[in-house]
Design a protein around this motif. Sequence first.
Motif, PDB file in Angstrom:
ATOM      1  N   HIS A   4      -6.930 -10.144 -11.316  1.00  0.00           N
ATOM      2  CA  HIS A   4      -6.675  -9.160 -10.154  1.00  0.00           C
ATOM      3  C   HIS A   4      -7.800  -8.529 -10.145  1.00  0.00           C
ATOM      4  O   HIS A   4      -8.305  -8.109  -9.188  1.00  0.00           O
TER       5      HIS A   4
ATOM      6  N   ASN B  99      -1.929 -12.241  -0.949  1.00  0.00           N
ATOM      7  CA  ASN B  99      -0.635 -11.707  -0.154  1.00  0.00           C
ATOM      8  C   ASN B  99      -0.075 -11.473   0.399  1.00  0.00           C
ATOM      9  O   ASN B  99      -0.856 -12.224   1.538  1.00  0.00           O
TER      10      ASN B  99
ATOM     11  N   TYR C 203      -5.027  -8.644   0.203  1.00  0.00           N
ATOM     12  CA  TYR C 203      -4.915  -8.783  -0.237  1.00  0.00           C
ATOM     13  C   TYR C 203      -4.681  -9.489  -1.384  1.00  0.00           C
ATOM     14  O   TYR C 203      -4.047 -10.969  -1.080  1.00  0.00           O
TER      15      TYR C 203
ATOM     16  N   LEU D 119      -0.597  -1.196  -4.956  1.00  0.00           N
ATOM     17  CA  LEU D 119      -1.676  -1.569  -5.253  1.00  0.00           C
ATOM     18  C   LEU D 119      -2.633  -0.121  -4.312  1.00  0.00           C
ATOM     19  O   LEU D 119      -1.947   0.692  -4.013  1.00  0.00           O
TER      20      LEU D 119
ATOM     21  N   ASP E  11     -10.100  -9.187  -5.865  1.00  0.00           N
ATOM     22  CA  ASP E  11     -10.257  -8.211  -4.960  1.00  0.00           C
ATOM     23  C   ASP E  11     -11.205  -7.289  -5.278  1.00  0.00           C
ATOM     24  O   ASP E  11     -10.479  -6.172  -6.578  1.00  0.00           O
TER      25      ASP E  11
ATOM     26  N   ASN F  62       0.893  -1.281   0.015  1.00  0.00           N
ATOM     27  CA  ASN F  62      -0.048   0.356   0.092  1.00  0.00           C
ATOM     28  C   ASN F  62       0.778   1.226   0.332  1.00  0.00           C
ATOM     29  O   ASN F  62       1.826   0.852  -0.245  1.00  0.00           O
TER      30      ASN F  62
ATOM     31  N   ARG G 122     -11.233  -4.292  -3.446  1.00  0.00           N
ATOM     32  CA  ARG G 122     -10.791  -2.620  -2.823  1.00  0.00           C
ATOM     33  C   ARG G 122      -9.434  -2.555  -3.496  1.00  0.00           C
ATOM     34  O   ARG G 122      -9.376  -1.837  -3.565  1.00  0.00           O
ATOM     35  N   TYR G 123      -8.952  -3.419  -3.433  1.00  0.00           N
ATOM     36  CA  TYR G 123      -7.438  -2.939  -4.080  1.00  0.00           C
ATOM     37  C   TYR G 123      -6.940  -3.588  -5.021  1.00  0.00           C
ATOM     38  O   TYR G 123      -7.401  -4.805  -6.070  1.00  0.00           O
ATOM     39  N   LYS G 124      -6.818  -2.618  -6.187  1.00  0.00           N
ATOM     40  CA  LYS G 124      -6.329  -3.155  -7.524  1.00  0.00           C
ATOM     41  C   LYS G 124      -4.676  -2.564  -7.918  1.00  0.00           C
ATOM     42  O   LYS G 124      -4.252  -1.857  -7.665  1.00  0.00           O
TER      43      LYS G 124
ATOM     44  N   GLU H 262      -7.153  -0.909   7.981  1.00  0.00           N
ATOM     45  CA  GLU H 262      -6.901  -1.441   6.131  1.00  0.00           C
ATOM     46  C   GLU H 262      -6.318  -3.089   7.659  1.00  0.00           C
ATOM     47  O   GLU H 262      -6.303  -2.364   8.792  1.00  0.00           O
TER      48      GLU H 262
ATOM     49  N   ASP I 297      -5.626   1.607  -3.153  1.00  0.00           N
ATOM     50  CA  ASP I 297      -6.834   1.217  -2.190  1.00  0.00           C
ATOM     51  C   ASP I 297      -8.241   2.159  -2.610  1.00  0.00           C
ATOM     52  O   ASP I 297      -8.083   3.379  -2.612  1.00  0.00           O
TER      53      ASP I 297
END
Length: 270
Positions: free
Chosen positions: A219, A205, A114, A238, A222, A106, A224-226, A247, A240
């Motif tokens: 991907h 992760n 993740y 990533l 998830d 992050n 929330r995260y990309k 988190e 958010d």
Amino acid sequence: GAVLALSMLLMQATEADVPRVKEFRDYLRKTVSNRLENACKKFGCILAQGILDAGGRNCTIALHKNGHTIARAVVGLFVFTQHWYWFSYVLMLPLALQPTCVIGLNQSLAMPNYTLTSNAPPSRFGIPKSVLAEKKEAKAAGVTKAVLSTTKKQNKKKKAGEPSSPVSAKKDIEDAMADVAATETAKAAEATAVVEEPTSEVLKNPARVTLRQLAVVTHDNDTRYKPLKANPFGVCMLVDAQPETAEELVAIDPNAKVDDIAPPEPFPWP
């Protein structure tokens, strides 16, 4: 030279993905254990085994990354090819090794919880079993022996002291033949039984992802995260989508001992 080149091509390859891997590993093992083999050939096979298992089978040879040439890796691999003139050049090969993984970070450079999806069966890109592990499984499978019913009857008669007649002996032979046929049928059915394997796998992760596996990784699991870049490999940043929510980070205990093999005992060195 041939086994070294082939070992570089088959790094991190599994039997499900490349069926010839098992045959190649068996060839290396037999050559190394054969006392009559040429020392130079055995040396090459030992190096090939080390290349196949480089970094605990979590590394591969990479000369490029993100379109840029890795000068250290190129120099290391070039010097390694000169080990024929001086065997110490073998130690230059690790300069060309790169870990194969996806580690998401992050904005604080911490690892959040993740997940990513590998759209392939787990056995296709899983960690290959070592030769020693296969030997242990084969030994454990061969310990249990099937006891025929005729053997039990004969043991009971011996304990009771009953004499065996020709009629009972013939019947025992027929029962033994029937038991053997039933055992072979059961073994054949067990061998042909196909265990259904999932077609995809969810990785957490940090995840072990090989270069071959990278083509089937997505991907979109998830919410929330990309990843900041498409098709990331190695350490990636990533984005958010919910920065206002607290988190959940990956818990890492630096004092945890997960080594299966204990370190060697202290010994004197002259």
